[in-house]
Enzyme design. Structure first.
Site, PDB file in Angstrom:
ATOM      1  N   GLY A   1      41.033  34.245  47.114  1.00 44.74           N
ATOM      2  CA  GLY A   1      39.966  34.840  46.751  1.00 44.74           C
ATOM      3  C   GLY A   1      38.475  34.364  47.499  1.00 44.74           C
TER       4      GLY A   1
ATOM      5  N   LEU B   1      36.059  32.315  46.960  1.00 43.71           N
ATOM      6  CA  LEU B   1      35.687  30.771  47.228  1.00 43.71           C
ATOM      7  C   LEU B   1      37.130  30.338  47.711  1.00 43.71           C
ATOM      8  CD1 LEU B   1      34.300  28.057  46.734  1.00 43.71           C
ATOM      9  CD2 LEU B   1      35.356  27.935  44.493  1.00 43.71           C
TER      10      LEU B   1
ATOM     11  N   ASP C   1      52.186  32.105  40.523  1.00 44.31           N
ATOM     12  CA  ASP C   1      51.494  32.496  39.313  1.00 44.31           C
ATOM     13  C   ASP C   1      51.021  31.004  38.177  1.00 44.31           C
ATOM     14  OD1 ASP C   1      50.672  33.298  37.029  1.00 44.31           O
ATOM     15  OD2 ASP C   1      52.401  34.846  36.574  1.00 44.31           O
ATOM     16  N   ILE C   2      49.808  30.880  38.239  1.00 47.38           N
ATOM     17  CA  ILE C   2      49.476  29.772  37.524  1.00 47.38           C
ATOM     18  C   ILE C   2      49.731  29.935  35.953  1.00 47.38           C
ATOM     19  CG2 ILE C   2      47.409  29.168  39.272  1.00 47.38           C
ATOM     20  CD1 ILE C   2      45.347  30.524  37.167  1.00 47.38           C
TER      21      ILE C   2
ATOM     22  N   TYR D   1      40.395  34.426  36.406  1.00 46.05           N
ATOM     23  CA  TYR D   1      40.049  35.943  35.899  1.00 46.05           C
ATOM     24  C   TYR D   1      38.355  35.912  36.046  1.00 46.05           C
ATOM     25  CZ  TYR D   1      40.120  40.458  33.390  1.00 46.05           C
ATOM     26  OH  TYR D   1      39.854  41.796  33.080  1.00 46.05           O
TER      27      TYR D   1
ATOM     28  N   ASP E   1      28.484  28.522  34.944  1.00 48.26           N
ATOM     29  CA  ASP E   1      27.322  28.827  34.330  1.00 48.26           C
ATOM     30  C   ASP E   1      27.395  29.510  32.986  1.00 48.26           C
ATOM     31  OD1 ASP E   1      27.644  30.841  35.928  1.00 48.26           O
ATOM     32  OD2 ASP E   1      25.293  31.382  35.560  1.00 48.26           O
TER      33      ASP E   1
ATOM     34  N   TYR F   1      34.866  35.848  28.919  1.00 45.66           N
ATOM     35  CA  TYR F   1      34.665  35.231  30.326  1.00 45.66           C
ATOM     36  C   TYR F   1      34.406  33.904  30.008  1.00 45.66           C
ATOM     37  CZ  TYR F   1      33.800  33.477  35.151  1.00 45.66           C
ATOM     38  OH  TYR F   1      33.512  32.783  36.348  1.00 45.66           O
TER      39      TYR F   1
ATOM     40  N   LYS G   1      36.643  30.516  30.202  1.00 45.42           N
ATOM     41  CA  LYS G   1      36.304  29.384  31.073  1.00 45.42           C
ATOM     42  C   LYS G   1      36.133  27.992  30.284  1.00 45.42           C
ATOM     43  CE  LYS G   1      35.971  29.557  34.960  1.00 45.42           C
ATOM     44  NZ  LYS G   1      36.967  29.456  36.197  1.00 45.42           N
TER      45      LYS G   1
ATOM     46  N   TRP H   1      26.548  32.406  40.345  1.00 40.24           N
ATOM     47  CA  TRP H   1      25.973  33.283  41.301  1.00 40.24           C
ATOM     48  C   TRP H   1      26.436  33.321  42.694  1.00 40.24           C
ATOM     49  CZ3 TRP H   1      20.156  35.012  40.391  1.00 40.24           C
ATOM     50  CH2 TRP H   1      19.844  35.127  38.989  1.00 40.24           C
TER      51      TRP H   1
HETATM   52  N1  LIG Z   1      32.078  34.684  41.613  1.00 35.28           N
HETATM   53  C1  LIG Z   1      31.096  34.225  40.980  1.00 35.28           C
HETATM   54  O1  LIG Z   1      30.014  34.770  41.116  1.00 35.28           O
HETATM   55  C2  LIG Z   1      31.636  32.960  40.142  1.00 35.28           C
HETATM   56  C3  LIG Z   1      30.179  32.147  39.503  1.00 35.28           C
HETATM   57  C4  LIG Z   1      30.451  31.158  38.806  1.00 35.28           C
HETATM   58  C5  LIG Z   1      31.938  30.644  38.725  1.00 35.28           C
HETATM   59  N2  LIG Z   1      32.638  31.187  39.472  1.00 35.28           N
HETATM   60  C6  LIG Z   1      34.156  30.469  39.457  1.00 35.28           C
HETATM   61  O2  LIG Z   1      34.450  30.286  40.849  1.00 35.28           O
HETATM   62  C7  LIG Z   1      36.063  30.364  40.890  1.00 35.28           C
HETATM   63  C8  LIG Z   1      36.294  31.113  42.142  1.00 35.28           C
HETATM   64  O3  LIG Z   1      35.684  32.524  41.983  1.00 35.28           O
HETATM   65  P1  LIG Z   1      36.074  33.745  43.236  1.00 35.28           P
HETATM   66  O4  LIG Z   1      34.692  34.554  42.869  1.00 35.28           O
HETATM   67  O5  LIG Z   1      36.481  32.960  44.308  1.00 35.28           O
HETATM   68  O6  LIG Z   1      37.201  34.262  42.256  1.00 35.28           O
HETATM   69  P2  LIG Z   1      38.097  35.366  43.097  1.00 35.28           P
HETATM   70  O7  LIG Z   1      37.701  35.944  44.188  1.00 35.28           O
HETATM   71  O8  LIG Z   1      38.336  36.389  41.875  1.00 35.28           O
HETATM   72  O9  LIG Z   1      39.418  34.587  43.196  1.00 35.28           O
HETATM   73  C9  LIG Z   1      40.604  34.349  42.269  1.00 35.28           C
HETATM   74  C10 LIG Z   1      41.670  34.409  42.815  1.00 35.28           C
HETATM   75  O10 LIG Z   1      43.060  33.986  42.060  1.00 35.28           O
HETATM   76  C11 LIG Z   1      43.904  34.974  42.076  1.00 35.28           C
HETATM   77  N3  LIG Z   1      44.749  34.988  40.897  1.00 35.28           N
HETATM   78  C12 LIG Z   1      44.617  36.172  40.145  1.00 35.28           C
HETATM   79  N4  LIG Z   1      45.565  35.710  39.269  1.00 35.28           N
HETATM   80  C13 LIG Z   1      46.504  34.712  39.613  1.00 35.28           C
HETATM   81  C14 LIG Z   1      47.538  34.244  39.269  1.00 35.28           C
HETATM   82  N5  LIG Z   1      48.134  34.470  37.941  1.00 35.28           N
HETATM   83  N6  LIG Z   1      48.156  33.018  39.767  1.00 35.28           N
HETATM   84  C15 LIG Z   1      47.535  32.573  40.753  1.00 35.28           C
HETATM   85  N7  LIG Z   1      46.279  33.206  41.411  1.00 35.28           N
HETATM   86  C16 LIG Z   1      45.797  34.210  40.733  1.00 35.28           C
HETATM   87  C17 LIG Z   1      43.228  36.223  42.393  1.00 35.28           C
HETATM   88  O11 LIG Z   1      44.001  37.308  42.790  1.00 35.28           O
HETATM   89  P3  LIG Z   1      43.515  38.793  42.744  1.00 35.28           P
HETATM   90  O12 LIG Z   1      42.169  38.908  43.489  1.00 35.28           O
HETATM   91  O13 LIG Z   1      44.645  39.664  43.190  1.00 35.28           O
HETATM   92  O14 LIG Z   1      43.573  38.896  41.364  1.00 35.28           O
HETATM   93  C18 LIG Z   1      42.234  35.775  43.483  1.00 35.28           C
HETATM   94  O15 LIG Z   1      42.756  35.647  44.689  1.00 35.28           O
HETATM   95  C19 LIG Z   1      36.587  30.708  39.345  1.00 35.28           C
HETATM   96  O16 LIG Z   1      36.958  29.743  38.884  1.00 35.28           O
HETATM   97  C20 LIG Z   1      35.356  31.432  39.009  1.00 35.28           C
HETATM   98  O17 LIG Z   1      35.468  31.477  37.757  1.00 35.28           O
HETATM   99  C21 LIG Z   1      32.586  32.417  40.232  1.00 35.28           C
END
Ligand SMILES: NC(=O)c1ccc[n+]([C@@H]2O[C@H](COP(=O)([O-])OP(=O)(O)OC[C@H]3O[C@@H](n4cnc5c(N)ncnc54)[C@H](OP(=O)(O)O)[C@@H]3O)[C@@H](O)[C@H]2O)c1
Length: 302
Positions: A9, A11, A34-35, A59, A100, A123, A127, A148
């Protein structure tokens, strides 16, 4: 060895780079482990010398979650419960990433870790369920709430807006939501620091209290002002092919989305900075580091 879950992903992939640059031994898994399936997590961990787990899997499609409730619940709440349960059995710390969006956005000053949560949508609710599950299953946790986020490897606001500005005469951006844009590299450095302090703790006797911490870049802005700063910095770097594109402000109500967003989601970072003895960069500095990095993916702004 550190186990990064969700390593492909946005991050997770940044964290892999940060650990690798700092010569920290790690292993990454994503959908291949798979988590939502405790046994597959347990089988993977068998026979490996894992010293800490970082959960970046989630998600994250905020609007889709409004209709995909069951999957969002599984990934954001049940998955973290499985991981925390396993971390406890393995006797290792769990660093879990949250958001957030657990807050309703009614604050008017930077939000502290102890303020009551009140998520607005699926969401945020799922979370929040993940935060609760982690705390119920293990004591040795660090929940890092961020906001963000943007990073090199992933769909994000910075790439999207540069692409939009290069292809349109004008773009409309909401100007009544306040928050802090955050480069994944900032969060990855904080995770690295926690891992380093924990791994040296037997020698140094330095402890990081378990709990919830807020981690974003410093400062605050709106999506509209963020876009103007992106425009300025992208132009300076020669990434804007259409400098004439006009950025117009609009209100949240003019840009309806399935999921409600918090109007104010600036998080207070006092606790993490005091605990780790670090100073976080401003969002403008972090944006500049992103735009000027050789890792900036120009293919994503075409
Ligand atoms: N992005 C933001 O702006 C933001 C803001 C605040 C907090 N966060 C938090 O920061 C964290 C990282 O976010 P991110 O944007 O880096 O997320 P991301 O890019 O969506 O990465 C999540 C990863 O988890 C994988 N995944 C999905 N289902 C899974 C499963 N069953 N088992 C194992 N892995 C699985 C996804 O695969 P697929 O891509 O194939 O589904 C993806 O590679 C998350 O906890 C998110 O809630 C994000």
């Amino acid at each position: 060895m550190v186990w990064i879950i969700g390593a492909n992903g946005m991050l997770g992939s940044q964290l892999c780079s940060t650990l690798s640059e700092n010569k920290i031994d790690f292993v990454g898994t994503d959908r291949n482990v798979d988590i939502t399936d405790f046994d597959s997590l347990k089988d993977f961990s068998g026979g490996k010398k894992i010293t800490a787990i970082v959960n970046c899997a989630a998600y994250t499609a905020v609007d889709n979650a409004e209709r995909d409730i069951e999957l969002a619940q599984k990934l954001n709440a049940d998955g973290p419960r499985n991981i925390a349960r396993l971390a406890k059995i393995m006797g290792v710390p769990l660093i879990h990433i949250s958001t957030d969006y657990v807050f309703d956005g009614s604050s008017t000053s930077p939000i502290g870790e102890d303020e009551p949560i009140k998520p607005l949508g699926v969401y945020g609710k799922t979370k929040a369920g993940g935060e609760k599950a982690v705390q119920e299953e293990t004591e040795d946790f660090y929940i890092l709430r961020t906001a963000w986020l943007y990073g090199f490897n992933g769909k994000n606001f910075v790439y999207t807006m540069i692409r939009a500005m290069n292809s349109r005469e004008s773009v409309k951006v909401v100007s009544d939501q306040r928050g802090t844009p955050t480069n994944c590299a900032t969060l990855a450095r904080v995770i690295l620091k926690i891992i380093q302090i924990r791994s040296e703790s037997q020698l140094t006797d330095r402890k990081i209290p378990n709990g919830i911490y807020h981690v974003t870049d410093e400062g605050e802005t709106t999506w509209f002002d963020f876009t103007n700063e992106i425009k300025k910095q992208a132009d300076k770097k020669g990434l804007l092919t259409n400098e004439k594109c006009v950025v117009n402000p609009c209100a949240t109500e003019d840009y309806p989305t399935p999921a409600k967003r918090p109007a104010y989601s600036v998080l207070s970072k006092k606790k993490i900075q005091q605990t780790l003895g670090i100073a976080l960069p401003t969002w403008e500095e972090s944006l500049s580091a992103f735009i000027n990095s050789p890792l900036f993916d120009k293919a994503r702004i075409q």
